[in-house]
Each structure stands twice: as structure tokens, then as C-alpha cells.
Design a protein around this motif. Structure first.
Motif, PDB file in Angstrom:
ATOM      1  N   VAL A  25       0.917  -1.226   0.069  1.00  0.00           N
ATOM      2  CA  VAL A  25      -0.085  -0.105   0.067  1.00  0.00           C
ATOM      3  C   VAL A  25       0.784   1.206  -0.256  1.00  0.00           C
ATOM      4  O   VAL A  25       0.551   2.185  -0.725  1.00  0.00           O
ATOM      5  CB  VAL A  25      -1.104   0.038   1.076  1.00  0.00           C
ATOM      6  CG1 VAL A  25      -1.849   1.319   1.331  1.00  0.00           C
ATOM      7  CG2 VAL A  25      -1.968  -1.192   1.427  1.00  0.00           C
ATOM      8  N   TRP A  26       1.963   1.341   0.861  1.00  0.00           N
ATOM      9  CA  TRP A  26       2.644   2.467   1.236  1.00  0.00           C
ATOM     10  C   TRP A  26       3.638   2.717   0.032  1.00  0.00           C
ATOM     11  O   TRP A  26       3.850   4.136  -0.216  1.00  0.00           O
ATOM     12  CB  TRP A  26       3.150   2.428   2.552  1.00  0.00           C
ATOM     13  CG  TRP A  26       3.758   3.560   2.989  1.00  0.00           C
ATOM     14  CD1 TRP A  26       3.439   4.865   2.521  1.00  0.00           C
ATOM     15  CD2 TRP A  26       4.655   3.954   4.171  1.00  0.00           C
ATOM     16  NE1 TRP A  26       4.182   5.826   3.425  1.00  0.00           N
ATOM     17  CE2 TRP A  26       4.793   5.378   4.226  1.00  0.00           C
ATOM     18  CE3 TRP A  26       5.113   2.998   5.100  1.00  0.00           C
ATOM     19  CZ2 TRP A  26       5.458   5.779   5.325  1.00  0.00           C
ATOM     20  CZ3 TRP A  26       5.724   3.315   6.261  1.00  0.00           C
ATOM     21  CH2 TRP A  26       5.954   4.871   6.474  1.00  0.00           C
ATOM     22  N   VAL A  27       4.337   1.946  -0.356  1.00  0.00           N
ATOM     23  CA  VAL A  27       5.426   2.123  -1.409  1.00  0.00           C
ATOM     24  C   VAL A  27       4.618   3.007  -2.554  1.00  0.00           C
ATOM     25  O   VAL A  27       5.462   3.932  -2.973  1.00  0.00           O
ATOM     26  CB  VAL A  27       6.206   0.812  -1.717  1.00  0.00           C
ATOM     27  CG1 VAL A  27       7.065   1.111  -3.184  1.00  0.00           C
ATOM     28  CG2 VAL A  27       6.915   0.377  -0.664  1.00  0.00           C
ATOM     29  N   PRO A  28       3.836   2.436  -3.416  1.00  0.00           N
ATOM     30  CA  PRO A  28       3.350   3.281  -4.499  1.00  0.00           C
ATOM     31  C   PRO A  28       3.034   4.602  -4.556  1.00  0.00           C
ATOM     32  O   PRO A  28       3.161   5.399  -5.093  1.00  0.00           O
ATOM     33  CB  PRO A  28       2.014   2.327  -5.090  1.00  0.00           C
ATOM     34  CG  PRO A  28       2.525   1.105  -4.560  1.00  0.00           C
ATOM     35  CD  PRO A  28       3.083   1.089  -3.186  1.00  0.00           C
ATOM     36  N   LEU A  29       2.093   4.905  -3.030  1.00  0.00           N
ATOM     37  CA  LEU A  29       1.926   6.187  -2.724  1.00  0.00           C
ATOM     38  C   LEU A  29       2.851   7.018  -2.404  1.00  0.00           C
ATOM     39  O   LEU A  29       2.781   8.124  -2.688  1.00  0.00           O
ATOM     40  CB  LEU A  29       0.742   6.008  -1.685  1.00  0.00           C
ATOM     41  CG  LEU A  29      -0.843   5.329  -1.965  1.00  0.00           C
ATOM     42  CD1 LEU A  29      -1.346   4.966  -0.489  1.00  0.00           C
ATOM     43  CD2 LEU A  29      -1.336   6.069  -2.708  1.00  0.00           C
ATOM     44  N   SER A  30       3.992   6.624  -1.558  1.00  0.00           N
ATOM     45  CA  SER A  30       5.099   7.288  -1.309  1.00  0.00           C
ATOM     46  C   SER A  30       5.870   7.580  -2.557  1.00  0.00           C
ATOM     47  O   SER A  30       6.393   8.536  -2.787  1.00  0.00           O
ATOM     48  CB  SER A  30       5.911   6.289  -0.328  1.00  0.00           C
ATOM     49  OG  SER A  30       7.155   7.060   0.191  1.00  0.00           O
ATOM     50  N   LEU A  31       5.955   6.743  -3.476  1.00  0.00           N
ATOM     51  CA  LEU A  31       6.656   6.900  -4.982  1.00  0.00           C
ATOM     52  C   LEU A  31       6.039   8.077  -5.528  1.00  0.00           C
ATOM     53  O   LEU A  31       6.846   9.157  -6.021  1.00  0.00           O
ATOM     54  CB  LEU A  31       6.610   5.835  -5.798  1.00  0.00           C
ATOM     55  CG  LEU A  31       7.497   4.750  -5.574  1.00  0.00           C
ATOM     56  CD1 LEU A  31       7.262   3.646  -6.580  1.00  0.00           C
ATOM     57  CD2 LEU A  31       8.994   5.253  -6.064  1.00  0.00           C
ATOM     58  N   VAL A  91      15.407   4.283  -3.657  1.00  0.00           N
ATOM     59  CA  VAL A  91      15.335   5.084  -2.193  1.00  0.00           C
ATOM     60  C   VAL A  91      14.085   4.963  -1.596  1.00  0.00           C
ATOM     61  O   VAL A  91      14.069   5.081  -0.194  1.00  0.00           O
ATOM     62  CB  VAL A  91      15.947   6.658  -2.623  1.00  0.00           C
ATOM     63  CG1 VAL A  91      15.666   7.388  -1.361  1.00  0.00           C
ATOM     64  CG2 VAL A  91      17.179   6.594  -3.048  1.00  0.00           C
ATOM     65  N   VAL A  92      13.182   5.174  -2.256  1.00  0.00           N
ATOM     66  CA  VAL A  92      11.669   5.160  -1.418  1.00  0.00           C
ATOM     67  C   VAL A  92      11.436   3.928  -0.841  1.00  0.00           C
ATOM     68  O   VAL A  92      11.127   4.112   0.337  1.00  0.00           O
ATOM     69  CB  VAL A  92      10.462   5.727  -2.614  1.00  0.00           C
ATOM     70  CG1 VAL A  92       9.082   5.311  -2.028  1.00  0.00           C
ATOM     71  CG2 VAL A  92      10.713   7.020  -3.216  1.00  0.00           C
ATOM     72  N   PRO A  93      11.620   2.767  -1.439  1.00  0.00           N
ATOM     73  CA  PRO A  93      11.162   1.716  -0.481  1.00  0.00           C
ATOM     74  C   PRO A  93      12.246   1.373   0.601  1.00  0.00           C
ATOM     75  O   PRO A  93      11.749   1.114   1.583  1.00  0.00           O
ATOM     76  CB  PRO A  93      11.519   0.408  -1.702  1.00  0.00           C
ATOM     77  CG  PRO A  93      11.213   1.221  -2.835  1.00  0.00           C
ATOM     78  CD  PRO A  93      11.809   2.534  -3.187  1.00  0.00           C
ATOM     79  N   THR A 141      -1.209   9.666   2.489  1.00  0.00           N
ATOM     80  CA  THR A 141      -0.430  10.024   1.708  1.00  0.00           C
ATOM     81  C   THR A 141      -1.021  10.257   0.300  1.00  0.00           C
ATOM     82  O   THR A 141      -0.612  11.295  -0.238  1.00  0.00           O
ATOM     83  CB  THR A 141       0.744   8.944   1.449  1.00  0.00           C
ATOM     84  OG1 THR A 141       1.568   8.572   2.674  1.00  0.00           O
ATOM     85  CG2 THR A 141       2.040   9.678   0.431  1.00  0.00           C
ATOM     86  N   LEU A 142      -2.091   9.678   0.153  1.00  0.00           N
ATOM     87  CA  LEU A 142      -3.064   9.706  -0.947  1.00  0.00           C
ATOM     88  C   LEU A 142      -3.547  11.125  -0.828  1.00  0.00           C
ATOM     89  O   LEU A 142      -3.830  11.896  -1.876  1.00  0.00           O
ATOM     90  CB  LEU A 142      -3.899   8.681  -1.265  1.00  0.00           C
ATOM     91  CG  LEU A 142      -4.944   8.833  -2.322  1.00  0.00           C
ATOM     92  CD1 LEU A 142      -4.368   8.786  -3.866  1.00  0.00           C
ATOM     93  CD2 LEU A 142      -5.883   7.509  -2.327  1.00  0.00           C
ATOM     94  N   ILE A 143      -4.138  11.422   0.194  1.00  0.00           N
ATOM     95  CA  ILE A 143      -4.740  12.506   0.423  1.00  0.00           C
ATOM     96  C   ILE A 143      -3.909  13.972   0.537  1.00  0.00           C
ATOM     97  O   ILE A 143      -4.408  14.739   0.041  1.00  0.00           O
ATOM     98  CB  ILE A 143      -5.617  12.469   1.889  1.00  0.00           C
ATOM     99  CG1 ILE A 143      -6.378  11.264   1.952  1.00  0.00           C
ATOM    100  CG2 ILE A 143      -6.233  13.833   2.172  1.00  0.00           C
ATOM    101  CD1 ILE A 143      -7.188  11.279   3.289  1.00  0.00           C
ATOM    102  N   ASP A 144      -2.881  13.409   1.075  1.00  0.00           N
ATOM    103  CA  ASP A 144      -1.730  14.645   0.930  1.00  0.00           C
ATOM    104  C   ASP A 144      -1.453  15.085  -0.554  1.00  0.00           C
ATOM    105  O   ASP A 144      -0.808  16.347  -0.688  1.00  0.00           O
ATOM    106  CB  ASP A 144      -0.155  14.212   1.893  1.00  0.00           C
ATOM    107  CG  ASP A 144      -0.649  14.250   3.089  1.00  0.00           C
ATOM    108  OD1 ASP A 144      -1.408  14.947   3.578  1.00  0.00           O
ATOM    109  OD2 ASP A 144       0.484  13.743   3.707  1.00  0.00           O
TER     110      ASP A 144
END
Length: 216
Positions: A25-31, A91-93, A141-144
Motif C-alpha cells: 500500500v505505502w510504497v506506490p503512494l510514497s513514490l 530510495v523510496v522503498p 499520503t494519497l490525501i496529501d
């Protein structure tokens, strides 16, 4: 996210499953978030090199504005975004994993300070709880991403800041549930974490500002 008290009532997953679900969930949104942040930062840096320094920076450094302008113009040009984005895939992961471990260590320490480890369930339970909570808060992160929309981002600055504060405290619900110490101790642990981290960041900022004043 809207019912944190009921979010962690089911039996906890294994550490591997909790970690895999968090990363998915987090890695794609963080990218997406990091890519937009880097792109905006490169644009702002490029503009700063060719414009007058902000008034607050001049006052903070106490330096001659002309000297600051020359210093900014002497800075190297920003790299192209196309040369940076492939590195984000690495870097992101790593950053996501680092944040997970960082939060687990500091929250576990905070939980110890507020007396939340009396059940002695171990650090592994904290890792699972953090992974469960961060999988859910990653949706923040998606809302951000709304913050990158022109005009709308400025209007939503305060609500998004409040949301980030809530998502920070959200981890406490997972900690309290998985360690069986009560929600208030879990939330208090995240507050202790924030206080310790903020103190360290403030100290580092003071040191950097003092170094810049000396250099200027």
C-alpha cells in the motif's frame, strides 16, 4: 482511519504478512508523493538561484543581501528530474522500511517510558503493530497529494497538517491494542516520540543556522 478503536481488534497477522501488506500500500503512494515533492523542490531551487533571497533568510543570517545573491547565483544548477526519478525506485522503498523501523524503535522506547510494556510481549509485537498502523495511515499520503494542486493546496494546508497529526497519533491505537496496555499509553508513546524527535530536530536546526551565520 475513522474508527481507530476497532481497527485492531482482530488477531494480529504474522510479521511477514503485516510487512508485505504495508509495503504493497505505502510504497506506490510514497513514490507518487516523493516524485512530486522532488519535482517541486527542483523547480524552487532553480528559481531561488536567479531571484533575491527571502527576507526571512536575510534576517536569520544577518548577511549582506548582495553577498547572499552572489552566493545563490554561484550554486550549481539543479539536475534534471529525468536523471533523478530512477533512483527514487530504490530510495523510496528503503525510506519506507527505514521509517517503519524508526517509528518502531522510538515508539517502543516511548511505550517503555510510559509503562506500556508490562505485558512483556516484545519488540516483534511493536513491529507488527507499526506495520498494521502504517498500512492504514499510508492512505493519508494519497490525501496529501491534494496539497500539490495549485490554490487548493494552500486552502487545504491547515486541514492536511491536522490530518498528519492525527495519523501520527493513530499508531498509538495499534500499540495499545497489540501490547494490551490501553489506548492512552499507546498514544502517549507517540507523543513522547514526537517530543524527543522535535527536540533533536530543533537542536540540529540551531547548529546549522549558527554554521550558516559563520559562513556568511
Amino acid at each position: 482511519m475513522v474508527r481507530p478503536s476497532a481497527a485492531f481488534t482482530e488477531p494480529p497477522p504474522t510479521l511477514g504478512r503485516a510487512l508485505a501488506r504495508m509495503l504493497a500500500v505505502w510504497v506506490p503512494l510514497s513514490l507518487a508523493n516523493t516524485g512530486l515533492t522532488v519535482w517541486r523542490a527542483l523547480e524552487s531551487y532553480g528559481q531561488l538561484r536567479h531571484s533575491a533571497p527571502p527576507a526571512w533568510l536575510e534576517q536569520a543570517l544577518g548577511a549582506d543581501p548582495d553577498v547572499l545573491r552572489e552566493l545563490l547565483r554561484s550554486l550549481p544548477p539543479p539536475p534534471a528530474f529525468g536523471a533523478i526519478w530512477p533512483w527514487l525506485l530504490l530510495v523510496v522503498p528503503l525510506g519506507v522500511l527505514g521509517t517503519w523501523i524508526h517509528d518502531a524503535v522510538w515508539d517502543h522506547a516511548g511505550l517503555w517510558l510510559v509503562g506500556g510494556l508490562k505485558a512483556k510481549r516484545g519488540f516483534r509485537v511493536t513491529l507488527v503493530a507499526e506495520a498494521e498502523a502504517l498500512r492504514i495511515t499510508a492512505l493519508g499520503t494519497l490525501i496529501d497529494l491534494l496539497g500539490f494542486v495549485p490554490v487548493l493546496g494552500m486552502l487545504l494546508a491547515l486541514p492536511l497538517l491536522l490530518l498528519d497529526g492525527y495519523l501520527w497519533l493513530f499508531r498509538g491505537f495499534a500499540l495499545g491494542a497489540r501490547h494490551g496496555c490501553g489506548v492512552w499509553r499507546g498514544v502517549a508513546a507517540t507523543v513522547v516520540h514526537a517530543i524527543l524527535l522535535g527536540t533533536c530536530a530543533l537542536g540540529l536546526a540551531v547548529v546549522l543556522l549558527a554554521m550558516l551565520r559563520v559562513a556568511a
